[in-house]
Motif scaffolding. Structure first.
Motif, PDB file in Angstrom:
ATOM      1  N   THR A   1       0.870  -1.171   0.000  1.00 38.06           N
ATOM      2  CA  THR A   1       0.000   0.000   0.000  1.00 38.06           C
ATOM      3  C   THR A   1       0.907   1.221   0.000  1.00 38.06           C
ATOM      4  OG1 THR A   1      -1.660  -1.219   1.260  1.00 38.06           O
ATOM      5  CG2 THR A   1      -1.907   1.169   1.149  1.00 38.06           C
ATOM      6  N   ALA A   2       1.247   1.691  -1.176  1.00 37.37           N
ATOM      7  CA  ALA A   2       2.272   2.716  -1.303  1.00 37.37           C
ATOM      8  C   ALA A   2       1.707   4.109  -1.069  1.00 37.37           C
ATOM      9  CB  ALA A   2       2.923   2.639  -2.683  1.00 37.37           C
ATOM     10  N   LYS A   3       2.368   4.834  -0.192  1.00 42.87           N
ATOM     11  CA  LYS A   3       2.124   6.250   0.035  1.00 42.87           C
ATOM     12  C   LYS A   3       3.479   6.905   0.254  1.00 42.87           C
ATOM     13  CE  LYS A   3      -2.481   5.746   2.106  1.00 42.87           C
ATOM     14  NZ  LYS A   3      -3.332   6.059   3.271  1.00 42.87           N
ATOM     15  N   PRO A   4       3.580   8.213   0.073  1.00 45.14           N
ATOM     16  CA  PRO A   4       4.873   8.856   0.305  1.00 45.14           C
ATOM     17  C   PRO A   4       5.459   8.555   1.690  1.00 45.14           C
ATOM     18  CG  PRO A   4       3.415  10.377  -0.837  1.00 45.14           C
ATOM     19  CD  PRO A   4       2.588   9.160  -0.494  1.00 45.14           C
ATOM     20  N   LYS A   5       4.619   8.549   2.723  1.00 45.23           N
ATOM     21  CA  LYS A   5       5.118   8.273   4.067  1.00 45.23           C
ATOM     22  C   LYS A   5       5.610   6.835   4.186  1.00 45.23           C
ATOM     23  CE  LYS A   5       3.475  10.108   7.746  1.00 45.23           C
ATOM     24  NZ  LYS A   5       2.632  10.563   8.885  1.00 45.23           N
TER      25      LYS A   5
ATOM     26  N   LEU B   1       2.883   0.233  -8.305  1.00 46.28           N
ATOM     27  CA  LEU B   1       2.301   1.554  -8.439  1.00 46.28           C
ATOM     28  C   LEU B   1       1.344   1.583  -9.619  1.00 46.28           C
ATOM     29  CD1 LEU B   1       5.465   3.798  -7.904  1.00 46.28           C
ATOM     30  CD2 LEU B   1       3.790   3.048  -6.202  1.00 46.28           C
ATOM     31  N   ARG B   2       0.187   2.174  -9.417  1.00 48.18           N
ATOM     32  CA  ARG B   2      -0.802   2.313 -10.476  1.00 48.18           C
ATOM     33  C   ARG B   2      -1.195   3.784 -10.575  1.00 48.18           C
ATOM     34  NH1 ARG B   2       0.995  -1.700 -11.677  1.00 48.18           N
ATOM     35  NH2 ARG B   2       0.038  -3.748 -12.022  1.00 48.18           N
ATOM     36  N   MET B   3      -1.079   4.325 -11.774  1.00 48.79           N
ATOM     37  CA  MET B   3      -1.202   5.757 -11.937  1.00 48.79           C
ATOM     38  C   MET B   3      -2.624   6.287 -11.820  1.00 48.79           C
ATOM     39  SD  MET B   3       1.793   6.973 -12.110  1.00 48.79           S
ATOM     40  CE  MET B   3       2.060   5.748 -10.814  1.00 48.79           C
ATOM     41  N   HIS B   4      -3.626   5.413 -11.666  1.00 45.44           N
ATOM     42  CA  HIS B   4      -4.976   5.930 -11.452  1.00 45.44           C
ATOM     43  C   HIS B   4      -5.228   6.218  -9.982  1.00 45.44           C
ATOM     44  CE1 HIS B   4      -5.465   1.572 -10.746  1.00 45.44           C
ATOM     45  NE2 HIS B   4      -6.437   1.921  -9.927  1.00 45.44           N
ATOM     46  N   ARG B   5      -4.274   5.875  -9.094  1.00 46.24           N
ATOM     47  CA  ARG B   5      -4.407   6.170  -7.674  1.00 46.24           C
ATOM     48  C   ARG B   5      -3.588   7.409  -7.337  1.00 46.24           C
ATOM     49  NH1 ARG B   5      -4.195   0.141  -6.743  1.00 46.24           N
ATOM     50  NH2 ARG B   5      -1.944   0.328  -6.595  1.00 46.24           N
ATOM     51  N   ALA B   6      -4.213   8.341  -6.643  1.00 40.60           N
ATOM     52  CA  ALA B   6      -3.532   9.600  -6.306  1.00 40.60           C
ATOM     53  C   ALA B   6      -2.312   9.348  -5.433  1.00 40.60           C
ATOM     54  CB  ALA B   6      -4.512  10.551  -5.612  1.00 40.60           C
TER      55      ALA B   6
ATOM     56  N   GLN C   1       0.591   8.209  -7.520  1.00 35.21           N
ATOM     57  CA  GLN C   1       1.174   9.313  -8.268  1.00 35.21           C
ATOM     58  C   GLN C   1       2.077  10.148  -7.370  1.00 35.21           C
ATOM     59  OE1 GLN C   1      -1.582  11.648 -10.571  1.00 35.21           O
ATOM     60  NE2 GLN C   1      -2.728   9.861 -11.272  1.00 35.21           N
ATOM     61  N   ASP C   2       1.657  10.350  -6.131  1.00 32.73           N
ATOM     62  CA  ASP C   2       2.488  11.096  -5.185  1.00 32.73           C
ATOM     63  C   ASP C   2       3.786  10.342  -4.889  1.00 32.73           C
ATOM     64  OD1 ASP C   2       0.571  13.067  -5.056  1.00 32.73           O
ATOM     65  OD2 ASP C   2      -0.363  12.302  -3.227  1.00 32.73           O
ATOM     66  N   VAL C   3       3.695   9.003  -4.805  1.00 35.25           N
ATOM     67  CA  VAL C   3       4.890   8.204  -4.569  1.00 35.25           C
ATOM     68  C   VAL C   3       5.870   8.344  -5.726  1.00 35.25           C
ATOM     69  CG1 VAL C   3       5.764   5.835  -4.369  1.00 35.25           C
ATOM     70  CG2 VAL C   3       3.771   6.548  -3.037  1.00 35.25           C
ATOM     71  N   LEU C   4       5.353   8.314  -6.954  1.00 36.11           N
ATOM     72  CA  LEU C   4       6.231   8.476  -8.114  1.00 36.11           C
ATOM     73  C   LEU C   4       6.854   9.864  -8.135  1.00 36.11           C
ATOM     74  CD1 LEU C   4       7.367   7.190 -10.651  1.00 36.11           C
ATOM     75  CD2 LEU C   4       5.359   8.001 -11.902  1.00 36.11           C
ATOM     76  N   ASP C   5       6.106  10.885  -7.742  1.00 35.21           N
ATOM     77  CA  ASP C   5       6.675  12.226  -7.633  1.00 35.21           C
ATOM     78  C   ASP C   5       7.822  12.236  -6.620  1.00 35.21           C
ATOM     79  OD1 ASP C   5       4.919  13.184  -9.478  1.00 35.21           O
ATOM     80  OD2 ASP C   5       3.514  14.030  -8.021  1.00 35.21           O
TER      81      ASP C   5
ATOM     82  N   THR D   1       5.486  19.235 -17.445  1.00 34.69           N
ATOM     83  CA  THR D   1       6.261  19.253 -16.211  1.00 34.69           C
ATOM     84  C   THR D   1       5.329  19.375 -15.026  1.00 34.69           C
ATOM     85  OG1 THR D   1       6.514  21.642 -16.364  1.00 34.69           O
ATOM     86  CG2 THR D   1       8.272  20.309 -17.320  1.00 34.69           C
ATOM     87  N   THR D   2       5.836  19.019 -13.890  1.00 38.64           N
ATOM     88  CA  THR D   2       5.045  19.095 -12.657  1.00 38.64           C
ATOM     89  C   THR D   2       5.955  19.593 -11.552  1.00 38.64           C
ATOM     90  OG1 THR D   2       3.619  17.850 -11.157  1.00 38.64           O
ATOM     91  CG2 THR D   2       5.537  16.705 -11.987  1.00 38.64           C
ATOM     92  N   ARG D   3       5.368  19.906 -10.415  1.00 41.72           N
ATOM     93  CA  ARG D   3       6.164  20.416  -9.299  1.00 41.72           C
ATOM     94  C   ARG D   3       6.086  19.431  -8.149  1.00 41.72           C
ATOM     95  NH1 ARG D   3       7.870  25.419 -10.039  1.00 41.72           N
ATOM     96  NH2 ARG D   3       8.450  25.566  -7.849  1.00 41.72           N
ATOM     97  N   VAL D   4       7.245  19.126  -7.565  1.00 37.18           N
ATOM     98  CA  VAL D   4       7.322  18.194  -6.452  1.00 37.18           C
ATOM     99  C   VAL D   4       8.091  18.860  -5.321  1.00 37.18           C
ATOM    100  CG1 VAL D   4       8.105  15.941  -5.665  1.00 37.18           C
ATOM    101  CG2 VAL D   4       7.287  16.241  -8.000  1.00 37.18           C
ATOM    102  N   HIS D   5       7.376  19.146  -4.237  1.00 38.20           N
ATOM    103  CA  HIS D   5       8.008  19.749  -3.057  1.00 38.20           C
ATOM    104  C   HIS D   5       8.808  21.009  -3.434  1.00 38.20           C
ATOM    105  CE1 HIS D   5       6.738  16.140  -1.089  1.00 38.20           C
ATOM    106  NE2 HIS D   5       7.484  15.401  -1.880  1.00 38.20           N
ATOM    107  N   GLY D   6       8.246  21.801  -4.304  1.00 36.67           N
ATOM    108  CA  GLY D   6       8.874  23.055  -4.678  1.00 36.67           C
ATOM    109  C   GLY D   6       9.959  22.932  -5.727  1.00 36.67           C
ATOM    110  N   LEU D   7      10.214  21.707  -6.240  1.00 36.54           N
ATOM    111  CA  LEU D   7      11.257  21.512  -7.239  1.00 36.54           C
ATOM    112  C   LEU D   7      10.621  21.211  -8.586  1.00 36.54           C
ATOM    113  CD1 LEU D   7      13.711  19.262  -5.216  1.00 36.54           C
ATOM    114  CD2 LEU D   7      13.876  21.716  -5.596  1.00 36.54           C
ATOM    115  N   GLU D   8      11.068  21.908  -9.625  1.00 38.93           N
ATOM    116  CA  GLU D   8      10.556  21.636 -10.959  1.00 38.93           C
ATOM    117  C   GLU D   8      11.243  20.388 -11.494  1.00 38.93           C
ATOM    118  OE1 GLU D   8       8.238  23.427 -12.093  1.00 38.93           O
ATOM    119  OE2 GLU D   8       7.985  22.721 -14.147  1.00 38.93           O
ATOM    120  N   VAL D   9      10.460  19.382 -11.895  1.00 42.64           N
ATOM    121  CA  VAL D   9      11.036  18.136 -12.397  1.00 42.64           C
ATOM    122  C   VAL D   9      10.397  17.809 -13.735  1.00 42.64           C
ATOM    123  CG1 VAL D   9      11.460  17.219 -10.100  1.00 42.64           C
ATOM    124  CG2 VAL D   9       9.290  16.746 -11.214  1.00 42.64           C
TER     125      VAL D   9
END
Length: 318
Positions: A59-63, A109-114, A117-121, A165-173
């Motif tokens: 069960t992947a989450k950033p934490k 990881l499955r990209m339809h789950r928010a 997506q946060d984990v991949l970021d 592009t997207t922003r992750v924790h204030g960093l442009e990636v």
């Protein structure tokens, strides 16, 4: 340095190959620096670990990803917020001298789950911590990790949007596919002389480690035919054969011995589809149970044969 994604079908030896290469790199790096961390801080006792390995949480989450990384090092992470966990991960990777971070089973990881997506970021943000990321997983191109997939309700399948592009924790990636090199790990082939030589070299490497009194060399055509060149199947069956050779007292692996060992048929990648039991992903917002219900049908009841109603029901209490 760009990261690396190692993809392939199941049992193709992705994790074993990556870990073997990483172990050789770690030995080389430790010998190069006399087993000392060149970036160590005076007065600290951090373990020097050039290579760190974790598996993607189910069960992947950033934490949970941060906690999995920190568990490798063992620091106290109780009552930490996500920013604190990310900072702790950055400090741990730096203090332990990590150069390579292996994240296994990224196909979870499955990209339809928010959350995924946060984990991949977060994974992309880890590349800014001066480590080389190596991600391994089954059929990575088909998971949408190289570009976030969007569910098209009209066409009822996943579509890949244009790069952005997207922003992750204030960093442009940039997108994942621009930051990783994809390596496809296939099964052994036996079509050309070069393919044959690669397979023979692998068999010779295995023969060096066999400790049988009458070990037999060769049988490449037979082993290729029986295992279809799948690395995991080959290794497992040779291990079964070695055990059978010792138990029977033959002390030799030959065709007659391996004929007695049942080997399941390998299904090639181009045969995988609806006919082999594969099914299309469920639409976001629905569950497997919802998609399997029939209109007007009733969900079958649970089997209660082995339920324990407690001592009172059994007449053991007054």
């Amino acid at each position: 340095m760009p990261g690396i994604m190692v993809s392939g079908w199941g049992n193709h030896g992705k994790t074993a190959t990556v870990c073997s290469i990483a172990a050789a790199f770690e030995d080389m790096w430790l010998d190069l620096h006399s087993r000392l961390n060149p970036s160590s801080i005076a007065g600290t006792w951090d373990l020097h670990a050039p290579v760190a390995y974790i598996a993607t949480p189910i069960t992947a989450k950033p934490k949970s990803l941060c906690e999995a990384i920190l568990t490798f090092f063992g620091p106290d992470r109780r009552n930490m917020t996500l920013p604190q966990l990310i900072q702790q991960v950055a400090d741990s990777l730096r203090d332990h001298g990590v150069k390579v971070l292996i994240i296994d089973d990224v196909n979870r990881l499955r990209m339809h789950r928010a959350d995924d997506q946060d984990v991949l970021d977060l994974v992309r943000a880890l590349m800014g911590f001066n480590v080389t990321l190596i991600l391994t997983g089954v059929n990575i191109p088909g998971t949408g990790l190289l570009r976030e997939a969007i569910w098209d309700r009209t066409k009822r399948h996943w579509v890949l949007p244009q790069l952005e592009t997207t922003r992750v924790h204030g960093l442009e990636v940039t997108q994942t596919e621009r930051r990783f090199e994809l390596v496809e790990l296939d099964r052994f082939r036996y079509d050309t002389p070069a393919d044959m030589q690669v397979f023979l070299n692998h068999l010779r490497g295995i023969e060096v480690h066999l400790r049988l009194a009458k070990a037999k060399k060769g049988m490449p055509e037979y082993l290729m035919r029986r295992t279809d060149g799948v690395l995991g199947t080959l290794g497992r069956r040779l291990a079964d054969g070695a055990q059978a050779a010792m138990d029977s007292g033959r002390e030799r692996i030959d065709e007659n011995l391996l004929d007695e060992i049942v080997i399941g048929r390998h299904v090639p990648a181009d045969e995988i589809g609806p006919s082999t039991g594969a099914s299309a992903p469920a639409e976001p917002g629905t569950t497997k149970e919802d998609s399997s219900k029939k209109p007007g049908g009733r969900r079958p009841g649970r089997n209660t044969t082995f339920d324990d109603a407690g001592p009172r029901a059994a007449g053991l209490c007054g």
